[in-house]
Design a protein around this motif. Structure first.
Motif, PDB file in Angstrom:
ATOM      1  N   TYR A 750     -62.750 -41.148  46.012  1.00  0.00           N
ATOM      2  CA  TYR A 750     -63.678 -40.997  44.887  1.00  0.00           C
ATOM      3  C   TYR A 750     -64.931 -40.303  45.412  1.00  0.00           C
ATOM      4  N   GLN A 751     -65.191 -39.084  44.903  1.00  0.00           N
ATOM      5  CA  GLN A 751     -66.286 -38.259  45.424  1.00  0.00           C
ATOM      6  C   GLN A 751     -67.242 -37.857  44.315  1.00  0.00           C
ATOM      7  N   ARG A 752     -68.548 -38.025  44.574  1.00  0.00           N
ATOM      8  CA  ARG A 752     -69.602 -37.573  43.662  1.00  0.00           C
ATOM      9  C   ARG A 752     -70.503 -36.594  44.396  1.00  0.00           C
ATOM     10  N   LEU A 753     -70.903 -35.525  43.676  1.00  0.00           N
ATOM     11  CA  LEU A 753     -71.778 -34.497  44.225  1.00  0.00           C
ATOM     12  C   LEU A 753     -73.012 -34.349  43.340  1.00  0.00           C
ATOM     13  N   ASP A 754     -73.980 -33.632  43.836  1.00  0.00           N
ATOM     14  CA  ASP A 754     -75.226 -33.399  43.094  1.00  0.00           C
ATOM     15  C   ASP A 754     -75.023 -32.215  42.149  1.00  0.00           C
ATOM     16  N   THR A 755     -74.231 -32.429  41.092  1.00  0.00           N
ATOM     17  CA  THR A 755     -73.840 -31.328  40.212  1.00  0.00           C
ATOM     18  C   THR A 755     -74.603 -31.286  38.895  1.00  0.00           C
ATOM     19  N   ARG A 756     -75.250 -32.378  38.506  1.00  0.00           N
ATOM     20  CA  ARG A 756     -76.039 -32.339  37.262  1.00  0.00           C
ATOM     21  C   ARG A 756     -77.430 -31.807  37.615  1.00  0.00           C
ATOM     22  N   VAL A 757     -77.632 -30.525  37.302  1.00  0.00           N
ATOM     23  CA  VAL A 757     -78.831 -29.818  37.767  1.00  0.00           C
ATOM     24  C   VAL A 757     -79.429 -29.026  36.607  1.00  0.00           C
ATOM     25  N   ALA A 758     -80.730 -29.130  36.434  1.00  0.00           N
ATOM     26  CA  ALA A 758     -81.475 -28.298  35.480  1.00  0.00           C
ATOM     27  C   ALA A 758     -82.194 -27.209  36.260  1.00  0.00           C
ATOM     28  N   THR A 759     -82.059 -25.960  35.812  1.00  0.00           N
ATOM     29  CA  THR A 759     -82.588 -24.810  36.558  1.00  0.00           C
ATOM     30  C   THR A 759     -83.419 -23.925  35.645  1.00  0.00           C
ATOM     31  N   LEU A 760     -84.565 -23.483  36.162  1.00  0.00           N
ATOM     32  CA  LEU A 760     -85.414 -22.496  35.507  1.00  0.00           C
ATOM     33  C   LEU A 760     -85.470 -21.261  36.395  1.00  0.00           C
ATOM     34  N   ALA A 761     -85.199 -20.087  35.809  1.00  0.00           N
ATOM     35  CA  ALA A 761     -85.118 -18.860  36.598  1.00  0.00           C
ATOM     36  C   ALA A 761     -85.866 -17.736  35.900  1.00  0.00           C
ATOM     37  N   PHE A 762     -86.397 -16.803  36.730  1.00  0.00           N
ATOM     38  CA  PHE A 762     -87.142 -15.652  36.202  1.00  0.00           C
ATOM     39  C   PHE A 762     -86.709 -14.412  36.963  1.00  0.00           C
ATOM     40  N   THR A 763     -86.449 -13.333  36.222  1.00  0.00           N
ATOM     41  CA  THR A 763     -86.074 -12.047  36.806  1.00  0.00           C
ATOM     42  C   THR A 763     -86.961 -10.962  36.220  1.00  0.00           C
TER      43      THR A 763
END
Length: 791
Positions: A750-763
């Motif tokens: 049983y494996q859990r990763l840090d996958t619930r992520v909120a991201t703000l990006a600017f280009t």
């Protein structure tokens, strides 16, 4: 060759009957949708595309504010052809007030032999990794061991800008985690590749293409993204491009700093024949810090209107530092406590990788459809320097502190030279042929030192060196013919393989030489503008990669390590796929493959005992795979498009390493749905869903999982800038649960990763907006040269 009087003529209008001026009209080959040439419509919406008579083509028309429209496939007669008017439906940009539309390729394109993911402008790509992109791709799965599968099958050839990544499992996944999605332009999923591709990969090809700016003049971009899950994830970089008619120089760089966690719970049952059963329970809490630097620089020179040469250098250097807090409890046959200990496992991994390419493209005549020659010389080096520290403290029964220190050095070199030649033949036939020589060398050295009672000694039982050499000499030929309603492609690839493995103690040495043929065939039949059928057949191979045969150990925790298997032999597959396409959009595919000696991961008690488990690749006897694939691109509203893909497959494995009865058989379903939205005020959005019912591969059974991700983006400052916000794995439904069962051993994972992520990006983009090749009329040789160069 085109003739002055042979052309496709037509008009482009909107759904009100008004002519559409300056629409881009493109002539495509019907067999593979490759663009032959393009023109703009005139003042009355008219166009004229000269082309070779007898060829089978498609025409598409596109304009900002409208949806792209395709003509039915047709054969061009010698007298020319007048097409029925192409009517463009207005897109969200004109159906809604205050909607800003950017002419862009759709997020997903389903072609005859592949699915293309145009991820460059996806809101969900911001701040993500390339492995994240693949995890959301139609039909793609990633199992508990980081093995990538496509439509229920593993054994893929992964290409990065056309160059093979000779890695598998965790090593390949770590590289894709270190490659920011910001650098990726497109990803192609190819289930039955033609003979021009390497035969490696029984399940097909995943081709990842990095960005390359096509605008004239001096231009570039800068970007930054910050994401937050349990830990922070930062990505930044920039690109600069200078392009003139005869010269182009480009470069880009991306830096990534990502912190993550991995939490793994493992339960094991040991039941040796004739002895009492034992069991263990493990809890692992790992925190990692990944820093990567990715770059690409290059230049293209047009020596003449028909000859182009180029050089490209790239690199991906990443460092991964991790600390794993492990607690293990073991029980005897009466389920009474036998021992308990705590361990700290540290890993410090440096992987500086570099690639170099020199290429030549030449067109032999000044017309479209002329003969072309391309040549490439490639060199790549992948280094791995891994320092491992394993400290074990025994609570019950008490005992002295155990220390194990490992130093692993690995160097992988890949060199290849290839040439490809294509030319038209009489009777609408095109010949493609080529040859390639590839050399792979892997040098590996690992030393483990044990410290007990203050005394440190080299553990010679698990310290060793290993060298792996592989040479593949290949040649291929393809004949393509496009008829009025039938397109045929037949190919044959020949590959001669030489492999040599050598260890310091000689116990794991092997040498193999073999020659094999890999035929392929595809037939496309168009019945009318509603129905078309295609049939594809191929034979492919999966040669064990160097890390699959490398016997040197990599410790995961005190009771688990990974190692290669020098006894692995290649797997070969026979593949057949029948696809029906309705209205040139909706497709239904039936496929079957038989793989002999498939390579799978097996976890088993180590011969050393003491509840030690080794994970390594083994050959089974046969794998049968049946799949039904449904693809549906839908326009649900003028501002809402949907792309759905479902794969229902059934995998059956027969025979373990020593023969025996079938191991696993189970149906499974994967579904992916992508929604894109054109919103008012320059906003756009994306909502992605993925679901897997659970699959079986070899000994492993994975339980159901999936994810929902959503993103928004806003164009700013006359579309020079873009602001993106996304949230991945919103409901945190991607943890992996799997089991492996054998006659005397079972494991639950049983494996859990840090996958619930909120991201703000600017280009932010600067410079010219003129795209190379957008001139109203381009010479035929220039079009062929650009196509041969992949531009």
């Amino acid at each position: 060759m085109g003739q002055a009087g042979t052309a496709v003529n037509g008009t482009v209008a909107d759904n009100a009957g008004a002519p559409v001026v300056f629409a881009t009209v493109t002539l495509h080959r019907a067999a593979d949708s490759v663009a032959v040439k393009a023109e703009f419509t005139g003042a009355q919406g008219t166009f004229r595309l000269a082309a070779a008579p007898g060829g089978r083509y498609l025409v598409s028309a596109a304009q900002v504010g409208f949806q792209r429209q395709w003509s039915p496939a047709f054969e061009l007669p010698a007298a020319g052809l007048a097409l029925a008017p192409l009517v463009l439906a207005r897109s969200a940009g004109t159906a809604l007030a205050e909607v800003s539309v950017t002419a862009a390729r759709p997020l997903y394109e389903h072609l005859a032999d592949r699915t293309v993911l145009n991820v460059e402008n996806s809101p969900l790509a911001a701040g993500a990794t390339t492995l994240d992109l693949l995890g959301r791709a139609p039909g793609v799965t990633v199992d508990a061991g980081d093995n990538i599968g496509l439509r229920g099958r593993q054994g893929l050839l992964v290409l990065l800008d056309g160059k093979r990544l000779a890695l598998t499992g965790t090593e390949l996944a770590d590289l894709l985690r270190a490659l920011p999605a910001e650098q990726v332009s497109t990803i192609e999923l190819i289930t039955n590749p033609p003979a021009s591709y390497d035969a490696q990969g029984t399940a097909g090809v995943i081709a990842i293409h990095l960005k390359k700016d096509q605008r004239l003049g001096t231009n570039g971009s800068v970007n930054a993204a910050y994401g937050r899950g349990e830990f922070g994830k930062f990505t930044s970089g920039g690109a600069l491009n200078y392009r003139r008619q005869r010269f182009n120089a480009f470069g880009n760089y991306t830096y990534s700093d990502r912190r993550n966690f991995t939490r793994v719970d493992i339960e094991r049952q040991f039941a040796p024949a004739g002895g009492p059963g034992r069991s263990s329970v493990q809890n692992n809490d790992l925190v990692s810090h990944l820093q990567s630097h990715a770059f690409k620089v290059g230049a293209d020179f047009n020596l003449s209107a028909r000859t182009l040469v180029g050089v490209t250098a790239g690199g991906l250097a990443h460092q991964l530092a991790s600390t794993n807090q492990n607690q293990t409890t073991t029980y005897d046959g009466a389920v009474a406590l036998a021992s308990r200990y705590r361990a700290v496992i540290t890993q410090d991994v440096h992987r500086p990788n570099a690639t170099l390419n020199a290429n030549l493209r030449h067109v032999f005549a000044d017309s479209a459809g002329a003969a072309t020659l391309s040549a490439d010389a490639d060199y790549a080096r992948y280094d791995t320097r891994r320092l491992t520290g394993l400290t074990t403290a025994y609570d019950q029964p008490s005992g002295p502190l155990g220390l194990l220190a490992g130093n692993q050095q690995s160097r992988l070199y890949i060199e290849s030279v290839k040439a490809d030649y294509a030319r038209p033949l009489p009777h609408r036939v095109r010949l493609e042929t080529g040859a390639k020589v590839t050399s792979v060398r892997s040098d590996n050295d690992v030393a483990f030192d044990r410290t007990q009672n203050g005394v440190t000694d080299r553990d010679l039982g698990i310290s060793n060196t290993f060298r792996y050499d592989e040479n593949v000499n290949a040649a291929y030929g393809i004949l393509r013919r496009a008829g009025a309603r039938t397109a045929l492609q037949a190919g044959l690839r020949a590959e001669q393989t030489n492999t040599l493995g050598q260890s310091a103690n000689g116990s794991d040495d092997f040498e193999r030489h073999y020659f094999q043929l890999f035929p392929s065939l595809s037939v496309d039949q168009t019945f009318n503008d509603r129905h078309a059928l295609s049939l594809a057949l191929s034979r492919r191979i999966e040669r064990p990669i160097y890390n699959q045969v490398n016997p040197l150990r990599v410790y995961i925790d005190p009771t688990s390590y990974g190692a290669g298997n020098p006894s692995l032999v290649p797997a070969t597959s026979y593949n057949v796929e029948l696809t029906h396409t309705f209205r040139q959009k909706f497709s239904t595919g039936l496929s079957y493959s038989r793989t002999d000696r498939p390579i799978v991961i097996q976890s088993q008690p180590s011969p050393e005992g003491n509840l030690l488990v080794v994970s390594q690749s083994v050959n089974l006897a046969v794998q049968h795979n049946y799949a039904l694939t449904l693809t549906a691109p839908l326009t649900l509203a003028p501002w809402w498009t949907f792309y759905g893909n479902a794969v229902l497959y059934y995998a059956r494995f027969v025979g373990g390493p020593a023969g025996g009865p079938p191991i696993n058989r189970r149906p499974a379903l994967t579904f992916s749905g992508s929604n894109t939205f054109a919103l008012p005020g320059g906003w756009s959005g994306e909502l992605s869903t993925n679901f897997e019912t659970g699959e079986t591969f070899g000994y492993e059974r994975l339980k159901y999982r999936g994810q929902v991700a959503a993103g928004l983006q806003k164009s700013l400052w006359a579309k020079q800038a873009t602001l993106r916000l996304n949230v991945a794995d919103i409901f945190y439904t991607t943890p992996i649960r799997s089991t492996q069962s054998y006659a005397t051993f079972a494991e639950t994972f049983y494996q859990r990763l840090d996958t619930r992520v909120a991201t703000l990006a600017f280009t932010y983009r600067f410079g010219s907006a003129t795209v190379a090749g957008a001139r109203k009329r381009a010479a035929g040789a220039e079009e062929e040269l650009r196509r041969a160069a992949g531009q």
